[in-house]
Design a protein around this motif. Structure first.
Motif, mmCIF file in Angstrom:
data_model
loop_
_atom_site.group_PDB
_atom_site.id
_atom_site.type_symbol
_atom_site.label_atom_id
_atom_site.label_comp_id
_atom_site.label_asym_id
_atom_site.label_seq_id
_atom_site.Cartn_x
_atom_site.Cartn_y
_atom_site.Cartn_z
ATOM 1 N N THR A 1 0.850 -1.180 0.000
ATOM 2 C CA THR A 1 0.000 0.000 0.000
ATOM 3 C C THR A 1 0.885 1.229 0.000
ATOM 4 O O THR A 1 2.098 1.137 0.214
ATOM 5 C CB THR A 1 -0.948 -0.002 1.218
ATOM 6 O OG1 THR A 1 -1.950 1.006 1.050
ATOM 7 C CG2 THR A 1 -0.187 0.222 2.522
ATOM 8 N N GLY A 2 0.308 2.391 -0.238
ATOM 9 C CA GLY A 2 1.084 3.619 -0.262
ATOM 10 C C GLY A 2 1.504 4.066 1.126
ATOM 11 O O GLY A 2 0.954 3.627 2.134
ATOM 12 N N THR A 3 2.468 4.982 1.168
ATOM 13 C CA THR A 3 2.989 5.473 2.442
ATOM 14 C C THR A 3 1.905 6.141 3.277
ATOM 15 O O THR A 3 1.809 5.917 4.496
ATOM 16 C CB THR A 3 4.133 6.474 2.201
ATOM 17 O OG1 THR A 3 5.162 5.843 1.424
ATOM 18 C CG2 THR A 3 4.728 6.952 3.519
ATOM 19 N N LYS A 4 1.061 6.957 2.641
ATOM 20 C CA LYS A 4 0.004 7.644 3.380
ATOM 21 C C LYS A 4 -1.031 6.655 3.906
ATOM 22 O O LYS A 4 -1.520 6.801 5.025
ATOM 23 C CB LYS A 4 -0.660 8.689 2.487
ATOM 24 C CG LYS A 4 0.241 9.881 2.166
ATOM 25 C CD LYS A 4 -0.493 10.910 1.337
ATOM 26 C CE LYS A 4 0.411 12.106 1.046
ATOM 27 N NZ LYS A 4 -0.290 13.127 0.203
ATOM 28 N N ARG A 5 -1.362 5.651 3.115
ATOM 29 C CA ARG A 5 -2.338 4.665 3.573
ATOM 30 C C ARG A 5 -1.756 3.814 4.694
ATOM 31 O O ARG A 5 -2.465 3.437 5.615
ATOM 32 C CB ARG A 5 -2.791 3.796 2.399
ATOM 33 C CG ARG A 5 -3.648 4.545 1.390
ATOM 34 C CD ARG A 5 -4.304 3.591 0.419
ATOM 35 N NE ARG A 5 -5.090 4.312 -0.567
ATOM 36 C CZ ARG A 5 -4.775 4.434 -1.839
ATOM 37 N NH1 ARG A 5 -3.671 3.878 -2.304
ATOM 38 N NH2 ARG A 5 -5.549 5.103 -2.670
ATOM 39 N N GLU A 6 -0.475 3.500 4.597
ATOM 40 C CA GLU A 6 0.157 2.750 5.685
ATOM 41 C C GLU A 6 0.038 3.517 6.989
ATOM 42 O O GLU A 6 -0.301 2.947 8.038
ATOM 43 C CB GLU A 6 1.629 2.478 5.386
ATOM 44 C CG GLU A 6 2.318 1.705 6.505
ATOM 45 C CD GLU A 6 3.824 1.622 6.346
ATOM 46 O OE1 GLU A 6 4.551 2.262 7.157
ATOM 47 O OE2 GLU A 6 4.280 0.924 5.420
ATOM 48 N N LYS A 7 0.289 4.819 6.944
ATOM 49 C CA LYS A 7 0.189 5.626 8.162
ATOM 50 C C LYS A 7 -1.254 5.709 8.648
ATOM 51 O O LYS A 7 -1.511 5.729 9.865
ATOM 52 C CB LYS A 7 0.755 7.028 7.921
ATOM 53 C CG LYS A 7 2.270 7.037 7.830
ATOM 54 C CD LYS A 7 2.850 8.371 8.250
ATOM 55 C CE LYS A 7 4.356 8.257 8.440
ATOM 56 N NZ LYS A 7 4.940 9.521 8.973
ATOM 57 N N LEU A 8 -2.212 5.745 7.719
ATOM 58 C CA LEU A 8 -3.616 5.750 8.120
ATOM 59 C C LEU A 8 -3.966 4.450 8.833
ATOM 60 O O LEU A 8 -4.601 4.471 9.903
ATOM 61 C CB LEU A 8 -4.515 5.926 6.897
ATOM 62 C CG LEU A 8 -6.028 5.807 7.158
ATOM 63 C CD1 LEU A 8 -6.504 6.883 8.126
ATOM 64 C CD2 LEU A 8 -6.803 5.867 5.845
ATOM 65 N N PHE A 9 -3.537 3.314 8.292
ATOM 66 C CA PHE A 9 -3.806 2.017 8.930
ATOM 67 C C PHE A 9 -3.094 1.936 10.278
ATOM 68 O O PHE A 9 -3.630 1.373 11.240
ATOM 69 C CB PHE A 9 -3.351 0.870 8.026
ATOM 70 C CG PHE A 9 -4.042 0.814 6.693
ATOM 71 C CD1 PHE A 9 -5.331 1.301 6.532
ATOM 72 C CD2 PHE A 9 -3.400 0.274 5.580
ATOM 73 C CE1 PHE A 9 -5.975 1.247 5.305
ATOM 74 C CE2 PHE A 9 -4.025 0.221 4.354
ATOM 75 C CZ PHE A 9 -5.316 0.706 4.214
ATOM 76 N N TYR A 10 -1.891 2.481 10.329
ATOM 77 C CA TYR A 10 -1.105 2.512 11.575
ATOM 78 C C TYR A 10 -1.878 3.300 12.643
ATOM 79 O O TYR A 10 -2.033 2.840 13.791
ATOM 80 C CB TYR A 10 0.229 3.195 11.280
ATOM 81 C CG TYR A 10 1.402 2.802 12.138
ATOM 82 C CD1 TYR A 10 1.401 2.993 13.529
ATOM 83 C CD2 TYR A 10 2.559 2.280 11.564
ATOM 84 C CE1 TYR A 10 2.508 2.668 14.300
ATOM 85 C CE2 TYR A 10 3.659 1.945 12.323
ATOM 86 C CZ TYR A 10 3.632 2.153 13.693
ATOM 87 O OH TYR A 10 4.726 1.827 14.460
#
Length: 244
Positions: A34-43
């Motif tokens: 997944t993208g960096t921004k989505r990874e942070k959202l999931f995090y």
């Protein structure tokens, strides 16, 4: 009563979803990209839904990778076959988890070679005692406002320790009770039909056989709810499932 029940089940399943979707299938096994921004959202959503029991992804992932390599041996961080009850297993797991976070003990390089998601600022904030206490205060306030009687407060410990509670159920039941589709050389089981309440996490026997497969269900009568959500997320390009 309705508010409390809705809150309890919403907290249980949302926390559980990000537990299996992000901590397990992404941080530990990299079953999708997944993208960096989505990874942070999931995090962020993992922290938000786990609240007071937030499990830092890199420590969780290292221990889970160890669990697969050493499944049901003395080196397994949480095999139920080396503890007299689930509480001793949880305490042992927590001590090992803390040692990895503090640097008191270091994992073998083989468990950190694959990508580990790290967000140091959120880890520090989410792991801070003040933050955890604030979450406990939020849960307690909801019960004070809406619980119809004092008996309902017995559910509060589940909210407070929801991440470890879910992990303990999976590791204890998934390696003691149920049926086996495959001979994995360990005690992993598929604890169905109760797995629906753990969103696919109790297909432990299947998962230990196919550790990189995002679909934990392998027989026609088995259903992994999290995988079905992941298929939709893949279709909408929120994530990209990897071929196992």
């Amino acid at each position: 009563m309705t508010v409390i029940l809705c809150f309890f089940f919403a907290h249980w399943f949302l926390s559980l979803f990000f537990h299996t979707f992000f901590l397990h299938r992404y941080a530990s096994h990299q079953m999708y990209t997944t993208g960096t921004k989505r990874e942070k959202l999931f995090y962020f959503l993992t922290w938000f839904t786990q609240g007071s029991s937030f499990l830092i992804p890199r420590a969780y992932a290292v221990m889970h990778r160890m669990h697969h390599v050493f499944s049901d041996t003395e080196k397994d961080p949480h095999s139920p076959h080396f503890f007299k009850d689930v509480w001793h297993m949880m305490i042992h797991t927590r001590l090992m988890y803390n040692n990895f976070l503090t640097g008191k003990s270091l994992p073998d390089p083989e468990f950190t070679e694959e990508y580990l998601p790290v967000w140091e600022k959120l880890d520090k904030f989410g792991d801070h005692m003040v933050t955890r206490i604030a979450w406990v205060a939020v849960y307690t306030s909801i019960y004070i406002a809406f619980a119809p009687s004092a008996w309902w407060f017995l559910l509060l410990p589940v909210h407070i320790l929801i991440g470890p509670v879910q992990g303990a159920i999976v590791n204890w039941c998934g390696h003691k009770y149920g049926y086996s589709n495959f001979d994995n050389g360990d005690h992993s089981k598929n604890s169905e039909p109760f797995g629906i309440f753990l969103l696919g996490e109790l297909f432990q026997n299947n998962h230990h056989k196919f550790g990189k497969s995002p679909n934990f269900a392998k027989k026609w009568f088995e259903l992994d709810p999290t995988y079905q959500i992941m298929r939709f997320m893949n279709f909408t390009r929120i994530i990209r499932l990897k071929k196992a």
